[in-house]
Design a protein around this motif. Sequence first.
Motif, PDB file in Angstrom:
ATOM      1  N   ARG A  30     -10.859 -29.770   6.614  1.00  0.00           N
ATOM      2  CA  ARG A  30     -10.181 -30.860   6.224  1.00  0.00           C
ATOM      3  C   ARG A  30      -8.649 -30.268   5.809  1.00  0.00           C
ATOM      4  N   SER A  31      -8.812 -29.200   5.279  1.00  0.00           N
ATOM      5  CA  SER A  31      -7.491 -28.405   4.974  1.00  0.00           C
ATOM      6  C   SER A  31      -6.679 -28.165   6.231  1.00  0.00           C
ATOM      7  N   LEU A  32      -7.268 -27.646   7.240  1.00  0.00           N
ATOM      8  CA  LEU A  32      -6.680 -27.061   8.341  1.00  0.00           C
ATOM      9  C   LEU A  32      -6.276 -28.724   9.271  1.00  0.00           C
ATOM     10  N   LYS A  33      -6.771 -29.703   9.087  1.00  0.00           N
ATOM     11  CA  LYS A  33      -6.502 -30.914   9.601  1.00  0.00           C
ATOM     12  C   LYS A  33      -5.133 -31.280   9.193  1.00  0.00           C
ATOM     13  N   SER A  34      -5.022 -31.345   7.817  1.00  0.00           N
ATOM     14  CA  SER A  34      -3.705 -31.851   6.970  1.00  0.00           C
ATOM     15  C   SER A  34      -2.878 -30.538   7.304  1.00  0.00           C
ATOM     16  N   TRP A  35      -3.089 -29.558   7.418  1.00  0.00           N
ATOM     17  CA  TRP A  35      -1.888 -28.394   7.808  1.00  0.00           C
ATOM     18  C   TRP A  35      -1.352 -28.902   9.244  1.00  0.00           C
ATOM     19  N   PHE A  36      -2.185 -29.157  10.193  1.00  0.00           N
ATOM     20  CA  PHE A  36      -1.614 -29.652  11.370  1.00  0.00           C
ATOM     21  C   PHE A  36      -0.651 -30.881  11.135  1.00  0.00           C
ATOM     22  N   VAL A  37      -1.063 -31.833  10.537  1.00  0.00           N
ATOM     23  CA  VAL A  37      -0.277 -33.104  10.352  1.00  0.00           C
ATOM     24  C   VAL A  37       0.923 -32.560   9.751  1.00  0.00           C
ATOM     25  N   GLU A  38       0.827 -31.817   8.755  1.00  0.00           N
ATOM     26  CA  GLU A  38       2.218 -31.319   8.136  1.00  0.00           C
ATOM     27  C   GLU A  38       3.298 -30.743   9.201  1.00  0.00           C
ATOM     28  N   LEU A  39       2.459 -29.817  10.131  1.00  0.00           N
ATOM     29  CA  LEU A  39       3.235 -28.883  10.918  1.00  0.00           C
ATOM     30  C   LEU A  39       3.835 -29.830  11.861  1.00  0.00           C
ATOM     31  N   PHE A  40       3.624 -30.952  12.292  1.00  0.00           N
ATOM     32  CA  PHE A  40       4.093 -31.819  13.325  1.00  0.00           C
ATOM     33  C   PHE A  40       4.880 -33.143  12.561  1.00  0.00           C
ATOM     34  N   THR A  41       4.995 -33.179  11.022  1.00  0.00           N
ATOM     35  CA  THR A  41       5.457 -34.296  10.578  1.00  0.00           C
ATOM     36  C   THR A  41       6.583 -33.995   9.363  1.00  0.00           C
ATOM     37  N   LEU A  42       6.498 -32.925   8.800  1.00  0.00           N
ATOM     38  CA  LEU A  42       7.205 -32.511   7.381  1.00  0.00           C
ATOM     39  C   LEU A  42       8.397 -31.862   8.106  1.00  0.00           C
ATOM     40  N   PRO A  43       9.642 -32.147   7.339  1.00  0.00           N
ATOM     41  CA  PRO A  43      11.023 -30.999   7.923  1.00  0.00           C
ATOM     42  C   PRO A  43      10.606 -29.708   7.358  1.00  0.00           C
ATOM     43  N   TRP A  44      11.318 -29.031   7.937  1.00  0.00           N
ATOM     44  CA  TRP A  44      11.411 -27.664   7.805  1.00  0.00           C
ATOM     45  C   TRP A  44      12.324 -27.298   6.797  1.00  0.00           C
ATOM     46  N   ASN A  45      12.156 -26.888   5.249  1.00  0.00           N
ATOM     47  CA  ASN A  45      12.926 -26.523   4.350  1.00  0.00           C
ATOM     48  C   ASN A  45      12.387 -25.663   3.427  1.00  0.00           C
ATOM     49  N   GLU A  46      13.022 -25.595   2.404  1.00  0.00           N
ATOM     50  CA  GLU A  46      12.391 -24.624   1.472  1.00  0.00           C
ATOM     51  C   GLU A  46      11.045 -24.877   0.929  1.00  0.00           C
ATOM     52  N   ASP A  47      10.887 -26.311   0.469  1.00  0.00           N
ATOM     53  CA  ASP A  47       9.388 -26.537   0.234  1.00  0.00           C
ATOM     54  C   ASP A  47       8.379 -26.324   0.963  1.00  0.00           C
ATOM     55  N   GLU A  49       8.471 -23.949   3.376  1.00  0.00           N
ATOM     56  CA  GLU A  49       8.129 -22.458   3.403  1.00  0.00           C
ATOM     57  C   GLU A  49       7.467 -22.119   2.293  1.00  0.00           C
ATOM     58  N   ARG A  50       7.794 -22.415   1.117  1.00  0.00           N
ATOM     59  CA  ARG A  50       7.078 -22.368  -0.151  1.00  0.00           C
ATOM     60  C   ARG A  50       5.386 -22.752   0.113  1.00  0.00           C
ATOM     61  N   SER A  51       5.431 -23.652   0.607  1.00  0.00           N
ATOM     62  CA  SER A  51       3.814 -24.170   0.860  1.00  0.00           C
ATOM     63  C   SER A  51       3.020 -23.352   1.780  1.00  0.00           C
ATOM     64  N   ARG A  52       3.682 -22.960   2.932  1.00  0.00           N
ATOM     65  CA  ARG A  52       3.037 -21.963   3.590  1.00  0.00           C
ATOM     66  C   ARG A  52       2.810 -20.588   3.083  1.00  0.00           C
ATOM     67  N   ALA A  53       3.815 -19.910   2.452  1.00  0.00           N
ATOM     68  CA  ALA A  53       3.737 -18.890   1.830  1.00  0.00           C
ATOM     69  C   ALA A  53       2.494 -18.946   0.701  1.00  0.00           C
ATOM     70  N   ASN A  54       2.239 -20.014  -0.125  1.00  0.00           N
ATOM     71  CA  ASN A  54       0.825 -20.340  -0.900  1.00  0.00           C
ATOM     72  C   ASN A  54      -0.034 -20.061   0.068  1.00  0.00           C
ATOM     73  N   ILE A  55      -0.114 -20.847   0.867  1.00  0.00           N
ATOM     74  CA  ILE A  55      -1.340 -20.631   1.974  1.00  0.00           C
ATOM     75  C   ILE A  55      -1.698 -18.901   2.132  1.00  0.00           C
ATOM     76  N   GLY A  56      -0.829 -18.287   2.346  1.00  0.00           N
ATOM     77  CA  GLY A  56      -0.849 -16.743   2.661  1.00  0.00           C
ATOM     78  C   GLY A  56      -1.168 -16.123   1.449  1.00  0.00           C
ATOM     79  N   GLU A  57      -0.852 -16.532   0.097  1.00  0.00           N
ATOM     80  CA  GLU A  57      -1.367 -15.916  -1.161  1.00  0.00           C
ATOM     81  C   GLU A  57      -2.966 -16.213  -1.220  1.00  0.00           C
ATOM     82  N   THR A  58      -3.274 -17.365  -0.947  1.00  0.00           N
ATOM     83  CA  THR A  58      -4.456 -17.957  -0.943  1.00  0.00           C
ATOM     84  C   THR A  58      -5.326 -16.991  -0.110  1.00  0.00           C
ATOM     85  N   HIS A  59      -5.022 -16.721   1.124  1.00  0.00           N
ATOM     86  CA  HIS A  59      -5.676 -15.774   2.036  1.00  0.00           C
ATOM     87  C   HIS A  59      -5.809 -14.303   1.214  1.00  0.00           C
TER      88      HIS A  59
END
Length: 212
Positions: A30-47, A49-59
């Motif tokens: 489910r989380s990966l599905k949301s990630w795909f939706v964000e990839l194709f819809t959200l603007p590329w900005n600092e927020d 970038e920070r959310s993607r960095a948080n994913i990396g920190e979780t890993h």
Amino acid sequence: WIDGFYTRLLTDPAAMRILDDDARVIRLKRSLKSWFVELFTLPWNEDYERSRANIGETHVRLLMPTYLMVVAMSRMRQDVCQTLERLWDGDPEEAREISSVVARALDMELTLMLMAFRRSERVASRQKDRMVYAQRAAKRFARTLYDRVDAALCYAELADTDDPQRREYLAKLKDVLRGLARHDQRLQAQAKVNGLAPGRVRLTEICRSALA
């Protein structure tokens, strides 16, 4: 894309240790599905970038090996590009252009997530450097302590006397000093753990007592 991603991932022993139950896999899908939706819809900005960095920190917290993330993302990138090429099979040039754009976006996603791994590696490297420095300092301390014990033994040998009580005292002193000399490795370990300073071993006082 999502099913393929986790089907391949679950064949890896390192991933199996993390994805240890079906409920977690369902949540992650489910989380990966949301990630795909964000990839194709959200603007590329600092927020973003920070959310993607948080994913990396979780890993990183999950102790996910870096290679696993890179390989999984690479194969998912292939799946996505193949799908896009099929959807635009009537216009190969358009398909290549769209696939190229999406592939670059996925590469950027991976880069943002891997930044957390790089930060973690830098922290680990600094901790390793501090440990090496502490070990070297402990060795220097042990060498200094050993030299002091050796000097104290010399003093004790020279402090001979006809007094029976003093002879007994000197014999005990020599035993103690020889014991310290035999266990310099243990003292080195204690110094590293406890942060002892040479002044904590009052050999100067022992020598003065012996000479007196």
